[in-house]
Each structure stands twice: as C-alpha cells, then as structure tokens.
Design a protein around this motif. Structure first.
Motif, PDB file in Angstrom:
ATOM      1  N   ALA A   2      43.276  40.691  35.788  1.00 23.10           N
ATOM      2  CA  ALA A   2      42.724  42.035  35.929  1.00 23.10           C
ATOM      3  C   ALA A   2      43.537  42.981  35.042  1.00 23.10           C
ATOM      4  O   ALA A   2      44.757  43.042  35.136  1.00 23.10           O
ATOM      5  N   HIS A   3      42.850  43.706  34.185  1.00 21.02           N
ATOM      6  CA  HIS A   3      43.539  44.636  33.287  1.00 21.02           C
ATOM      7  C   HIS A   3      42.546  45.709  32.859  1.00 21.02           C
ATOM      8  O   HIS A   3      41.400  45.755  33.313  1.00 21.02           O
ATOM      9  N   ARG A   4      42.981  46.565  31.973  1.00 19.15           N
ATOM     10  CA  ARG A   4      42.125  47.645  31.478  1.00 19.15           C
ATOM     11  C   ARG A   4      41.872  47.459  29.997  1.00 19.15           C
ATOM     12  O   ARG A   4      42.768  47.061  29.254  1.00 19.15           O
ATOM     13  N   GLU A   5      40.644  47.768  29.595  1.00 18.44           N
ATOM     14  CA  GLU A   5      40.271  47.784  28.182  1.00 18.44           C
ATOM     15  C   GLU A   5      39.727  49.165  27.867  1.00 18.44           C
ATOM     16  O   GLU A   5      38.668  49.545  28.373  1.00 18.44           O
ATOM     17  N   ALA A   6      40.472  49.918  27.055  1.00 20.92           N
ATOM     18  CA  ALA A   6      40.112  51.300  26.727  1.00 20.92           C
ATOM     19  C   ALA A   6      39.917  52.121  27.999  1.00 20.92           C
ATOM     20  O   ALA A   6      39.034  52.981  28.080  1.00 20.92           O
ATOM     21  N   GLY A   7      40.731  51.847  29.019  1.00 22.81           N
ATOM     22  CA  GLY A   7      40.664  52.596  30.263  1.00 22.81           C
ATOM     23  C   GLY A   7      39.728  52.024  31.305  1.00 22.81           C
ATOM     24  O   GLY A   7      39.839  52.356  32.482  1.00 22.81           O
ATOM     25  N   ASP A   8      38.799  51.157  30.903  1.00 28.28           N
ATOM     26  CA  ASP A   8      37.839  50.590  31.850  1.00 28.28           C
ATOM     27  C   ASP A   8      38.405  49.334  32.493  1.00 28.28           C
ATOM     28  O   ASP A   8      39.110  48.550  31.844  1.00 28.28           O
ATOM     29  N   PRO A   9      38.093  49.083  33.778  1.00 31.59           N
ATOM     30  CA  PRO A   9      38.576  47.858  34.418  1.00 31.59           C
ATOM     31  C   PRO A   9      37.901  46.631  33.827  1.00 31.59           C
ATOM     32  O   PRO A   9      36.722  46.660  33.478  1.00 31.59           O
ATOM     33  N   ALA A  10      38.652  45.545  33.698  1.00 33.27           N
ATOM     34  CA  ALA A  10      38.105  44.314  33.126  1.00 33.27           C
ATOM     35  C   ALA A  10      38.749  43.120  33.823  1.00 33.27           C
ATOM     36  O   ALA A  10      39.923  43.162  34.219  1.00 33.27           O
ATOM     37  N   LEU A  11      37.962  42.080  33.991  1.00 36.68           N
ATOM     38  CA  LEU A  11      38.430  40.803  34.524  1.00 36.68           C
ATOM     39  C   LEU A  11      38.133  39.736  33.483  1.00 36.68           C
ATOM     40  O   LEU A  11      36.971  39.455  33.202  1.00 36.68           O
ATOM     41  N   ASP A  12      39.170  39.163  32.911  1.00 37.77           N
ATOM     42  CA  ASP A  12      38.998  38.148  31.878  1.00 37.77           C
ATOM     43  C   ASP A  12      39.535  36.815  32.371  1.00 37.77           C
ATOM     44  O   ASP A  12      40.570  36.756  33.047  1.00 37.77           O
ATOM     45  N   ARG A  13      38.819  35.749  32.016  1.00 37.70           N
ATOM     46  CA  ARG A  13      39.256  34.402  32.359  1.00 37.70           C
ATOM     47  C   ARG A  13      40.007  33.794  31.174  1.00 37.70           C
ATOM     48  O   ARG A  13      39.552  33.865  30.044  1.00 37.70           O
ATOM     49  N   PHE A  14      41.156  33.187  31.478  1.00 41.74           N
ATOM     50  CA  PHE A  14      41.947  32.528  30.445  1.00 41.74           C
ATOM     51  C   PHE A  14      42.200  31.083  30.866  1.00 41.74           C
ATOM     52  O   PHE A  14      42.659  30.829  31.987  1.00 41.74           O
ATOM     53  N   PRO A  15      41.913  30.116  30.002  1.00 47.26           N
ATOM     54  CA  PRO A  15      42.251  28.726  30.327  1.00 47.26           C
ATOM     55  C   PRO A  15      43.758  28.544  30.366  1.00 47.26           C
ATOM     56  O   PRO A  15      44.492  29.179  29.608  1.00 47.26           O
ATOM     57  N   VAL A  16      44.225  27.688  31.276  1.00 43.98           N
ATOM     58  CA  VAL A  16      45.666  27.467  31.428  1.00 43.98           C
ATOM     59  C   VAL A  16      45.944  25.972  31.511  1.00 43.98           C
ATOM     60  O   VAL A  16      45.061  25.169  31.815  1.00 43.98           O
ATOM     61  N   LEU A  17      47.193  25.622  31.244  1.00 43.95           N
ATOM     62  CA  LEU A  17      47.675  24.251  31.375  1.00 43.95           C
ATOM     63  C   LEU A  17      48.654  24.174  32.531  1.00 43.95           C
ATOM     64  O   LEU A  17      49.546  25.029  32.658  1.00 43.95           O
ATOM     65  N   GLY A  18      48.491  23.159  33.368  1.00 45.65           N
ATOM     66  CA  GLY A  18      49.488  22.832  34.374  1.00 45.65           C
ATOM     67  C   GLY A  18      50.336  21.690  33.855  1.00 45.65           C
ATOM     68  O   GLY A  18      49.813  20.618  33.526  1.00 45.65           O
ATOM     69  N   TRP A  51      39.521  56.747  32.405  1.00 42.62           N
ATOM     70  CA  TRP A  51      39.990  58.082  32.054  1.00 42.62           C
ATOM     71  C   TRP A  51      38.861  59.097  32.226  1.00 42.62           C
ATOM     72  O   TRP A  51      37.805  58.998  31.605  1.00 42.62           O
ATOM     73  N   GLY A  52      39.106  60.097  33.096  1.00 44.29           N
ATOM     74  CA  GLY A  52      38.163  61.182  33.267  1.00 44.29           C
ATOM     75  C   GLY A  52      36.819  60.764  33.837  1.00 44.29           C
ATOM     76  O   GLY A  52      35.808  61.371  33.511  1.00 44.29           O
ATOM     77  N   SER A  53      36.785  59.721  34.691  1.00 44.10           N
ATOM     78  CA  SER A  53      35.516  59.243  35.221  1.00 44.10           C
ATOM     79  C   SER A  53      35.715  58.791  36.654  1.00 44.10           C
ATOM     80  O   SER A  53      36.833  58.765  37.186  1.00 44.10           O
ATOM     81  N   GLU A  54      34.610  58.430  37.298  1.00 39.80           N
ATOM     82  CA  GLU A  54      34.670  57.903  38.646  1.00 39.80           C
ATOM     83  C   GLU A  54      35.140  56.454  38.622  1.00 39.80           C
ATOM     84  O   GLU A  54      35.002  55.773  37.618  1.00 39.80           O
ATOM     85  N   PRO A  55      35.696  55.969  39.742  1.00 40.43           N
ATOM     86  CA  PRO A  55      36.141  54.568  39.783  1.00 40.43           C
ATOM     87  C   PRO A  55      35.004  53.600  39.473  1.00 40.43           C
ATOM     88  O   PRO A  55      33.863  53.797  39.887  1.00 40.43           O
ATOM     89  N   GLN A  56      35.326  52.563  38.728  1.00 41.41           N
ATOM     90  CA  GLN A  56      34.364  51.532  38.384  1.00 41.41           C
ATOM     91  C   GLN A  56      34.901  50.169  38.805  1.00 41.41           C
ATOM     92  O   GLN A  56      36.106  49.978  38.949  1.00 41.41           O
ATOM     93  N   THR A  57      33.979  49.230  39.015  1.00 48.11           N
ATOM     94  CA  THR A  57      34.347  47.906  39.498  1.00 48.11           C
ATOM     95  C   THR A  57      33.878  46.842  38.526  1.00 48.11           C
ATOM     96  O   THR A  57      32.707  46.828  38.127  1.00 48.11           O
TER      97      THR A  57
END
Length: 860
Positions: free
Chosen positions: A583-599, A87-93
């Motif tokens: 890939a999602h946003r946290e308080a508007g900032d981009p974030a990449l979170d790892r979640f363990p999964v079951l097959g 929000w109100g800032s330059e793109p971040q990675t």
C-alpha cells in the motif's frame, strides 16, 4: 408573421443549397474522400474491436467446476483495500485482489451447518498431488466429493490414511496407485472409484478427512465451505441465512463471503479476477491510445481533404455563397462519408475483435461474447467516428468561410499558407512543454507512476508534432533540402522547392509517420528495455550451476533437504514464489500494487544467488519478521537497514518485517525477498518451484543430485540459467498477445493512415504534376522528384518520430534500469521498412497518371 415566414424560406433554401453543394462535391472529389473513407472505416473497426474485447473481459467470470454440486460456497474475501486522502480531496479507497488463498477458521463449518435452510455444510481443502511419474491431480477429502457430485461407481469410501478413492480417469478399484503429496512418492490402496457427470480441471484423489487435513498442513483453517440447501430454499434466502451465521468471523480483511450461482467459480480460481483486472488495466491503456490515434488520424485526413479544396471554397465564397452554406456543405460531405465508413467499420470490428480476443491468454477465465456485445461494440466505434468527423471538417473550413468575398477570391489564387494559426501554434507549444514536463516527472518516479508519466509524455509530444507540423516541416526541409538539391539535379531541385513551398502539406504528411514511429518505438522499447535489464541482472545473480524443476504443482517438501545432503553439493536453496501487496501513494492517490517475491533459505542463499548486497547482511534473513528490499524500492519507501516496512502477504496477512539487507539486482530477483518459512504459511501450496544447486569444488554433482531425488517423481535436473531465477518470465503468452494487439493492430492502422494521408495529398497534387509536364519536365525527372520527396518525408518522419519516442523512453529507462532504452535493431529495421513502403505506396501510386505526358491544351 411575414418576417418569420421569410426567414423560414431562406433557411430552407440555404439548406437545399448546402445539400446540393455537398452532393456535387462528393462526386467531384471522390478521390480525396476515398482516403478519408478508408481512414474512418479503419478507425471505426479498431475502436469497435477494442470495445468488444473490453466488454468480453468485463463480463468474464471464472467457470464453476469444482462446486457444481454445491448450492453455495463460503470463502474468505480475496480483496484488500487501502484508504487515503489525496491532496486537497476527499478520502479514496484502492482495492486489489490477493494472489494466494485466504482461508477460513474451521469453526465456521459448524456455524454454516446450523444456519436456516442448510442441509449440509462441508469443509473443503485441497492439496496438489502427483500421480505416477508426474501426472497432476488434486487431493480432497471424501466428504467433499458431494460438492462436485462425485458418486462411487465401484468399491467403498476410504477408511484409513493408506486408502484413497480415485477419479475414474486414474485407476480401478482393488488396485494400487503411486501418489506424491507432501514428500516422497508412496503407494496407496485404491478402495473405490468415483465418477461425476461434470468434467473440468484436474482429476481428483479422495483421502479420509483426517488424512487430508494432515496433508494440507493447516488444521485450524479450511480453504472453503461447501453448502447444500434444503429443498425449496432459494439462493437469496440461503445466502442471507449463511451470511448471517458466519458474519464477523475471520475470513479475509472484510470477513467471509457467501457465493451462489455463477459466483461460485471465484472460490475455485482465487486470482482469476485479479488477473482479469490487470489485463483490463493494460488493455484500457492501449484502448485510450487507440482513441487518441483514431481521432488524430481522422482529424489529419479530414483537415487535409478540406484544405485541398480551399481554392474552390474561396471561389464559392466570392460568387456569393454564405459562410453558413459552405460550412454546412463541408459538414454534410464529411458526415456522409464518415457515416458510411462508420457502418462498414462497425461490421469489420466484429471479426477483428474476435481475432484479438482469441489472442488473449486469460487462464481459467472464458471470455463470453453474448449476441448483443458485437452489436454494441460496433455501434460504439461507429458513433465515435461519426461524431468526430463533422466538427473536424467544420473547423478546417472555418478560415475560408469567414473570409470576405473579395479577399476570398484572391486567396483562391494565392499559394497555400505555410504557418498555422496562433491558437494551433499556442496549443502545440503548450503540449510540447507538457510532454517534456511529463518526461521529467517520469525520470523522478519509479514503477507504474514512471510508466504512466512516460506514456503521457509520448502522447503529448505526438499531438504537439501534429499541431506544429508546418513549423517542424519548415525546419526539416532546411536541414534535408540542401543535400537533396545538390545530389538530385533537376529532380532534387524540384523536390526541395516543392517541399519548402508547402509546409502545411508536408506537416500533414509527417504527422502519421511520426505517429506510427513514436507509438511503435515506445511500445516495443519499453518492454525490451526492462526485459534486457532484468535478464542481465538475473544472469549476473546466478551462482548455481544446476537447477531442479518439477511439475506445475511444484516440488514436494523434503526434496531441497535431500539435495543438500547429496555428495558434491556445496549449497542448495529452494525458491518459493509468491507475491506481496504494498500500500502506497502515487501522486497523492492511494494505490495497492502486487510485487512477486522469492522465499529463500538464508544460510544457502549466498552460495546460489548473488543479489549484490549494498547494505546489511542477507544471512540475517531468517524468522517470520525479516525482509530484504531492493535498493530503489527502499529509496521510494524511505526505509533502510533496521527499519520496518508494512506489507500484506499473499493471503492478506499484514506484517511489518524488519529490513535486514538492501540489494541492487531487484529487476531480476524482485523488489522483496523473504525467508521461506515466513512465506510457507501464507501460500495456497507451500511448494518450491525450483531448487538452485551449487556444486562443490567445480565437480559435476548432477548424478548425485538425481540419486538423491530418486524417491521424488517428476523432477528434472539440468544446468541453471538466468530464466530459472528471474522473478518473472522473459516473455509470456499474454505479453506476446498484448504486443500483437498494441503494436501489430494499432501499428497497422497507423500505417494505413500513412498511406491514406499521403495518397490524399498526392491526389490533390495532380494539377501541379500536369503543370510541370506542360512546362517541359520529363517523365523520369518527375518520377525521380516524387521519389526524392518520398525519401524526404520518410527520413524526416523517422527522425522526428524516433526523437519523440526517445524523450519519454530515456526518462523511463534511466531511473528504472540505470541505462539507455533498448530496441533490437532488427525490429527498428522492420519498422523503418514498413514506414518506407507505406510512404511509397501513398505517394507514388495515386499520382502515377500525373507523370504521363499531357497533350497540348490539356486543362490545368
């Protein structure tokens, strides 16, 4: 010219006067400055120790073992990125490391071999192998043996799928060996024995290239490409030529990488740097708390040491000392004490940092400690302490030094003020409001965002308590003072009156106790709350009565189907564990979170696991494009049954599976469940970690399952427990290490601050104790008074600290678990006992001489 000379002479005289006052005061008030010295030295040691550990982690690289004979290694990029505009800032990675190996197209082997300066390029794949009854090994192709400088010591290279060359540690040429690779165990002929001068990792078993490709199960891709350079080709030239040859080809999100030198270790341990990043983030968070705690402790002890001399400073002001002289003198005192303490703390930071480093579990990552790192870490800790002490002392002396001489003389005889200034009060109120606001934010968030908001709330509230200490002390004494007066007799009356008359002093005493109680409660209860909720959910979800476990390499394919066909088995599903990146946003900032999964296997799932489905049908969890999502995570993403969600699988492959079910028990089973077949092609090794088994008609199927698994070596059958299905273990070595570091080390420092602060206050009260003895107070009465005062401070500190911790913990626990925060009573009891003991040591022992009867005429 004369005027300039006069000013120079006056300034020089003022400096000499300030230095004289500082020297004399250091000698006269050595007891008070001893407490400051102890707190500053401990703070410097703690800060330096964390700097050493963080520096060591930043320098850590995976070791080069498998590719010691290669000049370069080509691998797919294990990093993924997500770019968004806050929000109100330059793109971040945002950048994250993938947990599973991302593979290369096999056509790149020929391209790498054709690059300038390349003598040989070899495809390198690996498969987990079990030798004999369960010993782990790694299967490779014989052409890749050159990458680890293996050479035949006996026999010859393998020529058929039934022949292998083994590491010298496993067998001898001419014999046979039992290996379990992709299915049931079978015997292979040992055609040769190979040896290498390098030792590290599991021993190798070499197959023919065609045989290994078939066993690996991904004929169109390779794990890595090992490159041997022609004589005289430099590493930089090789990197450039090979990089140009393979550029633009499939190899992760950003194409292939060419690794040389120490970087080659990244090709062997694909998730080592990702684990390092997670550990760095957690330690950096703890280190930020350490800085806050250290500065707060230094500010409290220095301010109290200066405040106890307010009468002396006021008297010096009244007899002609200028404000600048007094401020300079106080600043020099604090600076000298802090400088010496910082140097001592810097020396102590080295063994403390090495101890903390030894507690960390970093898997394959060795933690280097170059010669310069301990020195740099110690200097960093010393500088923070040395630079913080002087401004705090000058600020503490500001009130007295700015007072007019006549007023200062009366102030020297007046009782201490009980209320903080407007600026301090306003800052405390603002921080309290900010802390409550952060707690409210945590209650509306989930995951990492909620944890960060709760941590910010705890920090703000602790600092607010430090700033509003006198006000809080006044309220506390009104609540606790009445019962003490009624129950304590003369001693109770004296204790209550003394506490009520010195709100500022009592506020300074409460601050370190509130700090240690709030910090330890937040650190311990946050983990135990989630652990308890996850354990309950996993326990409730288990419907299986048996579980099959195997070696670290996993359970070979075919075992789950063999168990299903066993008599007396109603259902059996293998659990293939991996992770996805969201890939999602946290308080508007981009974030990449790892979640363990079951097959999981959909048609067997309901018989072995009860995820408590709230919408949809878990039987539809089949094919490559379906997913089941935890209910809370689905709410965060704004998706429901029939919608799609974008995920990156463990190897970086982007998918948009359809949501076919929502379930409630996500803390125990994970945020996502995928069909086993959807995960199998995107993991480093498609092997189940457990097989859950449900017996039919309450019969004991253990014997039948064991008979069915007889062709598979190293497997165990036992009763199923909640830990077998939990998405993450209830406790790990790394978690235990972080608890020791975060709670043990910092909590110990905070307890030292309790002792130092209370000892400082007790040392400054000696004239008060002497006066009470002279007016007839008995020695026993005085001792009981101090015991009651200690009890007042301890009870108030424990209560306030618990409330400060409870606010962010409630905000964190309610949305995350749907229940209240939980801290085992035994742990809280240990904390209360430690705080009580520290308060007793700090309050009772420094002033013990004050209780002895003074002779008539003893000066006050």
């Amino acid at each position: 010219m004369t005027s300039t000379t006069s000013r120079t002479v006056l300034r020089a005289g003022s400096r000499r006067a300030s230095a004289f006052l500082a020297r004399r005061s250091l000698t006269a008030h050595r007891r008070a400055w001893t407490a400051v010295f102890a707190a500053a030295a401990a703070a410097a040691a703690l800060l330096g120790a964390f700097a050493l550990v963080l520096g060591s982690l930043l320098l850590a690289r995976p070791p080069v073992e498998r590719y010691t004979g290669a000049d370069a290694v080509v691998v797919a990029d294990q990093r993924v990125t997500y770019t968004a505009k806050p929000w109100g800032s330059e793109p971040q990675t945002a950048t994250a490391y993938l947990p599973e190996r991302s593979r290369l197209d096999r056509s790149l082997v020929a391209r790498a071999a054709a690059a300038d300066g390349v003598a040989l390029a070899v495809a390198d794949d690996s498969v987990p192998v079990t030798v004999g009854e369960g010993a782990p090994a790694v299967g490779r192709s014989w052409p890749s043996a050159v990458l680890t400088a293996y050479e035949l010591s006996e026999g010859r290279a393998p020529r058929s799928a039934s022949e292998v060359v083994v590491d010298a540690a496993l067998a001898e040429a001419g014999g046979h060996i039992t290996l379990q690779v992709g299915g049931a165990a079978r015997q292979y002929t040992v055609s040769g024995v190979a040896a290498t001068g390098h030792r590290g990792g599991a021993p190798a078993v070499f197959f023919t290239e065609a045989g290994l490709t078939a066993l690996a199960g991904h004929p169109g891709t390779v794990d890595a490409i090992g490159v041997m350079a022609e004589p005289g080709v430099s590493a930089d030239a090789l990197r450039a030529s090979v990089g140009e040859a393979v550029a633009g080809r499939a190899g992760g999100e950003r194409g292939p990488r060419v690794l040389t030198g120490a970087e080659r270790g990244e090709a062997e341990h694909v998730d080592a740097l990702g684990g390092r990043g997670d550990l760095l983030a957690m330690l950096a968070s703890i280190a930020g708390t350490v800085v806050m705690v250290a500065l707060l402790v230094i500010a409290t002890t220095v301010s109290q040491a200066v405040h106890q001399r307010s009468g002396e400073l006021a008297l010096l002001r009244a007899v002609g000392a200028t404000p600048r002289q007094l401020r300079s003198a106080v600043g020099q005192e604090a600076g000298r004490v802090a400088d010496v303490a910082a140097v001592l703390g810097a020396v102590g930071s080295v063994p403390l940092g090495l101890l903390m480093r030894s507690l960390l579990t970093t898997g394959p990552l060795p933690l280097p400690v170059p010669v310069w790192l301990p020195v740099a870490a110690g200097v960093a800790g010393a500088l923070v302490v040395a630079l913080a002490a002087r401004p705090v002392a000058l600020l503490a002396a500001r009130t007295v030094t700015r007072t007019r001489p006549a007023v200062a003389l009366s102030a020297a005889r007046a009782p201490e003020p009980g209320e903080p200034g407007r600026l301090r009060t306003g800052a405390g109120v603002l921080l309290a409001v900010a802390g409550l606001g952060s707690a409210g934010t945590a209650a509306t968030q989930s995951g990492q965002a909620a944890a960060l908001a709760a941590s910010g709330a705890a920090t703000s509230l602790i600092i607010a308590v430090a700033l509003l200490g006198p006000w809080i002390a006044r309220v506390s004494m009104r609540v606790l003072g009445a019962p003490v007066r009624r129950a304590g007799g003369v001693s109770g009356f004296l204790a209550a009156r003394s506490a009520a008359a010195h709100n500022r002093r009592l506020g300074a005493a409460l601050t370190p106790i509130v700090l240690v109680v709030a910090f330890v409660c937040v650190q311990l209860a946050a983990g135990t709350t989630l652990e308890r909720a996850a354990g309950r959910q996993a326990s409730d979800a288990v419907r299986a009565d048996l579980v099959v476990t195997g070696p670290a390499a996993g359970i070979p394919g075919g075992a789950a189907e063999a168990v299903r066909r066993a008599p007396g088995v109603a259902a059996a599903t293998g659990l293939l564990r991996s992770a996805v990146v969201l890939a999602h946003r946290e308080a508007g900032d981009p974030a990449l979170d790892r979640f363990p999964v079951l097959g999981v296997t959909a048609d067997q799932l309901s018989g072995t696991l009860d995820a408590r489905i709230t919408a949809g049908d878990p039987a539809a969890l089949t094919g490559p494009d379906t997913v089941a999502v935890g209910e809370d995570r689905a709410d965060d993403l704004g998706v429901g049954v029939g919608d799609t969600v974008e995920l990156r699988l463990g190897d970086g492959t982007r998918v948009r599976p359809k949501v076919v079910a929502l379930y409630e028990r996500a803390l125990g089973l994970g945020e996502f469940m995928l069909p086993r077949e959807a995960l199998a092609g995107h993991v480093s090794a498609a092997r189940d970690q457990q097989i859950l088994v449900r017996s039919a008609d309450d019969r004991d199927a253990t014997s039948a399952v064991r008979r069915a698994l007889a062709p598979y070596k190293g497997l165990d059958v036992r009763p199923a427990t909640a830990d077998d299905v939990r998405i993450s273990p209830s406790s790990s070595d790394q978690d235990d290490a972080l608890i020791v570091i975060g709670v043990g080390v910092i909590g110990g420092f905070a307890l030292l601050a309790v002792v130092s602060t209370l000892a400082l206050i007790s040392a400054g009260r000696r004239p008060e104790f002497h006066l009470l003895r002279l007016v007839g107070t008995g020695r026993g009465q005085l001792l009981r008074m101090r015991v009651l005062e200690t009890g007042l401070v301890t009870v108030a500190g424990l209560a306030i600290g618990t409330v400060v911790a409870a606010i962010p913990l409630l905000a964190f626990a309610l949305p995350a678990t749907g229940g209240l925060p939980y801290l085992p009573p035994a742990r809280y009891g240990v904390l209360a006992a430690a705080v009580t003991a520290a308060a007793a040591v700090g309050t009772l022992f420094p002033g013990v001489r004050g209780g002895r009867r003074q002779k008539a005429g003893t000066r006050l």
